[in-house]
Motif scaffolding. Structure first.
Motif: not given
Length: 278
Positions: A54, A57-58, A95, A98, A101, A111, A114-115
């Motif tokens: 996470l 990805a962030d 991508r 996420y 995760c 995904e 999360y985004a």
């Protein structure tokens, strides 16, 4: 380095059937890890693994959004394509991370969730990634620092006991090596260029300095990053950035005032039309 490298991932972004592999809300892509054995290996802390995915990805998503803002604004068309391509590389990493995760954090989220459907307080990116682009010099210095730091992390994760994260990291190492090289070449060109470009690079290094300590709290990699910065600044006739830590940690959900408007732009369509397909 081959001049056509900046076009490589754009070409790879199309599947064998000619389909468009861009990722955007509402386009209905399947899980990018579809068909991959995603069982968490015995002895691996699933919670820690999910959090690592996470956070990384962030970092990538927010950095990609900032790079996308250079579209139509870069100094030259070639640099516009290069920066967009680097952003696409980071978006691809986001991508995959996420997706991984969502498989292991017991939420079952995809995904898009999360985004597009988390607030700023839920993001765990380092704060350097979310700062406004500023001028080209600042964006180059930030890219140099973040790519050097992320590359060191991905090289370590290439030996992860989790085979999925290990594969994501191994792919990312190749991309991040180019990102770092691109930024380093521009940093030397600007630092050793005109008086004005040199001044702007000195200013950018000063602006980045307060955010360096946070990087090494999130993940060390200090020796690798310092070595890169030392080599590049020496070649460019620039000073090393001063380490002046600022309070707050992006990994703890403590962000600058710049993340909320960034996410508002990124998430606007998805939140206005949830569950939409195009």
């Amino acid at each position: 380095m081959s001049d056509d490298h900046v076009y490589l991932s754009l070409a790879e972004g199309h599947d064998a059937d000619g389909g468009d592999a861009r990722w955007a809300f509402g386009t209905g892509f399947e899980d990018p890890l579809h068909g991959v054995d995603t069982a968490v290996p015995a002895g691996v802390d699933a919670g820690r693994l999910a959090l690592t995915c996470l956070e990384l990805a962030d970092d990538a998503l927010v950095a990609a959004q900032r790079l996308a803002e250079w579209t139509t604004r870069a100094p030259e068309l070639e640099e516009e394509v290069a920066l967009a391509n680097i952003g696409l590389d980071l978006l691809g990493q986001a991508r995959l991370l996420y997706a991984r995760c969502g498989q292991i954090d017991a939420t079952g989220r995809g995904e898009d969730a999360y985004a597009y459907f988390r607030d700023a307080d839920d993001f765990r990116n380092v704060r350097l990634a979310e700062l406004p682009n500023g001028d080209f010099a600042f964006s180059i210095v930030r890219l140099l620092v973040l790519s050097s730091w992320r590359l060191a992390h991905f090289e370590e994760l290439s030996a992860s006991p989790d085979p999925v994260l290990r594969a994501i990291a191994a792919k990312g190492v190749k991309e991040l090596t180019y990102h770092r090289q691109y930024a380093a070449e521009w940093a030397v060109r600007l630092g050793d260029g005109t008086q004005e470009s040199h001044r702007r690079m000195r200013t950018a290094l000063h602006q980045v300095g307060p955010y360096l300590a946070e990087l090494f709290t999130a993940y060390d990699g200090r020796d690798e990053v310092v070595a890169v910065l030392t080599q590049v600044t020496r070649a460019a006739g620039l000073p090393m950035p001063a380490w002046q830590p600022m309070p707050g940690e992006g990994r703890e959900g403590e962000h600058t005032e710049h993340l909320v408007p960034l996410l508002a732009e990124l998430q606007g369509v998805a939140r206005a039309h949830p569950e939409a397909t195009w």
